[in-house]
Design a protein around this motif. Structure first.
Motif, PDB file in Angstrom:
ATOM      1  N   GLU A   4       0.965  -1.242  -0.261  1.00  0.00           N
ATOM      2  CA  GLU A   4       0.130   0.084  -0.001  1.00  0.00           C
ATOM      3  C   GLU A   4       0.666   1.378  -0.143  1.00  0.00           C
ATOM      4  OE1 GLU A   4      -2.501   0.037   3.897  1.00  0.00           O
ATOM      5  OE2 GLU A   4      -3.037  -2.377   2.089  1.00  0.00           O
ATOM      6  N   GLU A   5       1.943   1.062   0.737  1.00  0.00           N
ATOM      7  CA  GLU A   5       2.751   2.195   0.764  1.00  0.00           C
ATOM      8  C   GLU A   5       3.692   2.479  -0.545  1.00  0.00           C
ATOM      9  OE1 GLU A   5       4.435   5.727   2.603  1.00  0.00           O
ATOM     10  OE2 GLU A   5       3.057   4.666   3.345  1.00  0.00           O
ATOM     11  N   TYR A   6       3.698   1.750  -0.514  1.00  0.00           N
ATOM     12  CA  TYR A   6       5.188   2.145  -1.814  1.00  0.00           C
ATOM     13  C   TYR A   6       5.121   0.775  -3.535  1.00  0.00           C
ATOM     14  CZ  TYR A   6       8.351   2.715   1.690  1.00  0.00           C
ATOM     15  OH  TYR A   6       8.579   2.866   2.856  1.00  0.00           O
ATOM     16  N   SER A   7       3.555   0.588  -4.087  1.00  0.00           N
ATOM     17  CA  SER A   7       3.367   0.450  -5.297  1.00  0.00           C
ATOM     18  C   SER A   7       2.680   1.668  -6.173  1.00  0.00           C
ATOM     19  CB  SER A   7       2.366  -0.549  -4.553  1.00  0.00           C
ATOM     20  OG  SER A   7       1.088   0.679  -4.252  1.00  0.00           O
ATOM     21  N   GLU A   8       2.519   2.529  -5.455  1.00  0.00           N
ATOM     22  CA  GLU A   8       2.052   4.021  -6.233  1.00  0.00           C
ATOM     23  C   GLU A   8       3.227   4.986  -6.440  1.00  0.00           C
ATOM     24  OE1 GLU A   8       1.492   7.932  -2.950  1.00  0.00           O
ATOM     25  OE2 GLU A   8       0.124   5.924  -2.475  1.00  0.00           O
ATOM     26  N   HIS A   9       4.950   4.431  -6.311  1.00  0.00           N
ATOM     27  CA  HIS A   9       5.153   4.754  -6.106  1.00  0.00           C
ATOM     28  C   HIS A   9       6.859   3.549  -7.251  1.00  0.00           C
ATOM     29  CE1 HIS A   9       5.333   7.497  -3.589  1.00  0.00           C
ATOM     30  NE2 HIS A   9       5.016   6.901  -1.990  1.00  0.00           N
ATOM     31  N   HIS A  12       7.461  -2.548  -6.641  1.00  0.00           N
ATOM     32  CA  HIS A  12       6.945  -3.818  -6.626  1.00  0.00           C
ATOM     33  C   HIS A  12       6.818  -4.606  -5.599  1.00  0.00           C
ATOM     34  CE1 HIS A  12       5.943  -7.755  -8.663  1.00  0.00           C
ATOM     35  NE2 HIS A  12       4.858  -8.310  -7.113  1.00  0.00           N
ATOM     36  N   VAL A  13       6.300  -4.913  -4.063  1.00  0.00           N
ATOM     37  CA  VAL A  13       6.421  -5.578  -3.059  1.00  0.00           C
ATOM     38  C   VAL A  13       5.331  -7.263  -3.316  1.00  0.00           C
ATOM     39  CG1 VAL A  13       6.284  -5.935  -0.386  1.00  0.00           C
ATOM     40  CG2 VAL A  13       6.402  -3.474  -2.060  1.00  0.00           C
ATOM     41  N   ALA A  14       6.196  -8.057  -2.836  1.00  0.00           N
ATOM     42  CA  ALA A  14       5.453  -9.769  -2.817  1.00  0.00           C
ATOM     43  C   ALA A  14       6.206 -10.116  -1.677  1.00  0.00           C
ATOM     44  CB  ALA A  14       6.317 -10.487  -3.792  1.00  0.00           C
ATOM     45  N   TYR A  52      10.638 -13.684 -12.172  1.00  0.00           N
ATOM     46  CA  TYR A  52       9.766 -13.700 -12.541  1.00  0.00           C
ATOM     47  C   TYR A  52       8.831 -12.696 -11.600  1.00  0.00           C
ATOM     48  CZ  TYR A  52       4.477 -15.036 -12.447  1.00  0.00           C
ATOM     49  OH  TYR A  52       3.357 -14.360 -12.527  1.00  0.00           O
ATOM     50  N   LEU A  53       9.245 -12.292 -11.004  1.00  0.00           N
ATOM     51  CA  LEU A  53       8.472 -11.512 -10.001  1.00  0.00           C
ATOM     52  C   LEU A  53       8.813 -10.036 -10.342  1.00  0.00           C
ATOM     53  CD1 LEU A  53       8.316 -13.180  -6.538  1.00  0.00           C
ATOM     54  CD2 LEU A  53       6.582 -12.003  -8.071  1.00  0.00           C
ATOM     55  N   HIS A  54      10.588 -10.289 -10.785  1.00  0.00           N
ATOM     56  CA  HIS A  54      10.760  -9.080 -11.021  1.00  0.00           C
ATOM     57  C   HIS A  54      10.879  -8.245 -12.855  1.00  0.00           C
ATOM     58  CE1 HIS A  54      14.653  -6.274 -12.020  1.00  0.00           C
ATOM     59  NE2 HIS A  54      14.688  -6.659 -12.643  1.00  0.00           N
ATOM     60  N   CYS A  60       0.155  -6.198 -14.046  1.00  0.00           N
ATOM     61  CA  CYS A  60      -0.344  -7.522 -13.362  1.00  0.00           C
ATOM     62  C   CYS A  60       0.725  -7.564 -12.109  1.00  0.00           C
ATOM     63  CB  CYS A  60      -0.640  -8.023 -14.382  1.00  0.00           C
ATOM     64  SG  CYS A  60      -1.344  -9.645 -13.506  1.00  0.00           S
ATOM     65  N   TRP A  61       0.772  -7.409 -11.633  1.00  0.00           N
ATOM     66  CA  TRP A  61       1.634  -7.576 -10.381  1.00  0.00           C
ATOM     67  C   TRP A  61       1.621  -8.983  -9.745  1.00  0.00           C
ATOM     68  CZ3 TRP A  61       4.183  -2.651  -8.295  1.00  0.00           C
ATOM     69  CH2 TRP A  61       5.232  -2.144  -8.616  1.00  0.00           C
ATOM     70  N   THR A  62       2.053  -9.334  -9.046  1.00  0.00           N
ATOM     71  CA  THR A  62       2.008 -10.547  -8.195  1.00  0.00           C
ATOM     72  C   THR A  62       2.435 -10.461  -6.939  1.00  0.00           C
ATOM     73  OG1 THR A  62       2.063 -12.707  -9.243  1.00  0.00           O
ATOM     74  CG2 THR A  62       2.521 -12.915  -7.095  1.00  0.00           C
ATOM     75  N   HIS A  63       1.375 -10.588  -5.982  1.00  0.00           N
ATOM     76  CA  HIS A  63       1.370 -10.137  -4.418  1.00  0.00           C
ATOM     77  C   HIS A  63       2.032 -10.731  -3.264  1.00  0.00           C
ATOM     78  CE1 HIS A  63       1.561  -5.405  -5.304  1.00  0.00           C
ATOM     79  NE2 HIS A  63       0.149  -6.329  -5.913  1.00  0.00           N
ATOM     80  N   GLU A  64       1.700 -12.028  -3.598  1.00  0.00           N
ATOM     81  CA  GLU A  64       1.995 -12.910  -3.184  1.00  0.00           C
ATOM     82  C   GLU A  64       1.977 -14.813  -4.042  1.00  0.00           C
ATOM     83  OE1 GLU A  64      -0.949 -12.216   0.395  1.00  0.00           O
ATOM     84  OE2 GLU A  64      -1.258 -14.316   0.107  1.00  0.00           O
ATOM     85  N   LEU A  65       3.797 -15.224  -3.498  1.00  0.00           N
ATOM     86  CA  LEU A  65       3.724 -16.904  -4.264  1.00  0.00           C
ATOM     87  C   LEU A  65       3.693 -17.571  -3.226  1.00  0.00           C
ATOM     88  CD1 LEU A  65       4.849 -17.347  -7.181  1.00  0.00           C
ATOM     89  CD2 LEU A  65       7.027 -16.735  -6.687  1.00  0.00           C
ATOM     90  N   GLN A  66       3.570 -18.386  -3.454  1.00  0.00           N
ATOM     91  CA  GLN A  66       4.056 -20.253  -2.614  1.00  0.00           C
ATOM     92  C   GLN A  66       5.046 -20.867  -3.356  1.00  0.00           C
ATOM     93  OE1 GLN A  66       1.632 -21.158   0.454  1.00  0.00           O
ATOM     94  NE2 GLN A  66       2.473 -23.004   0.624  1.00  0.00           N
ATOM     95  N   LEU A  67       6.255 -21.706  -3.118  1.00  0.00           N
ATOM     96  CA  LEU A  67       6.251 -22.149  -4.250  1.00  0.00           C
ATOM     97  C   LEU A  67       6.635 -24.002  -2.488  1.00  0.00           C
ATOM     98  CD1 LEU A  67       9.414 -20.225  -4.705  1.00  0.00           C
ATOM     99  CD2 LEU A  67       7.807 -20.569  -6.672  1.00  0.00           C
ATOM    100  N   THR A  68       5.959 -24.288  -3.931  1.00  0.00           N
ATOM    101  CA  THR A  68       6.363 -25.849  -3.017  1.00  0.00           C
ATOM    102  C   THR A  68       6.304 -27.063  -3.975  1.00  0.00           C
ATOM    103  OG1 THR A  68       3.965 -24.861  -1.889  1.00  0.00           O
ATOM    104  CG2 THR A  68       5.004 -27.284  -1.628  1.00  0.00           C
TER     105      THR A  68
END
Length: 76
Positions: A4-9, A12-14, A52-54, A60-68
């Motif tokens: 919420e704080e940094y995406s407008e700048h 990309h936070v994930a 991939y996130l980078h 279309c940003w991913t904000h949560e990613l679970q690797l299993t």
């Protein structure tokens, strides 16, 4: 909160959950890894997930990613 704080700048936070053993000499020595080698995650593939996130398009940003590993049930 960081999103919420940094995406407008343009930042990309994930949140990335690595839900498994990462391949290394130490993890290969564990009994769980010796019994079922498929539970061990390849660090190169983990790096590719971060890349991939980078490289995601800002539309279309991913904000949560679970690797299993495929052989284990994800822990939610």
């Amino acid at each position: 909160v960081l999103t919420e704080e940094y995406s407008e700048h343009g930042v990309h936070v994930a949140n990335v959950v690595i839900d498994g053993l990462i391949d290394s000499p130490g993890t290969r020595a564990l009994s769980r890894a010796q019994i079922n080698p498929d539970v061990v995650m390849n660090p190169v593939n983990l790096a590719e997930a971060f890349y991939y996130l980078h490289t995601q398009d800002r539309s279309c940003w991913t904000h949560e990613l679970q690797l299993t590993p495929h052989v284990t049930k994800p822990s939610f």
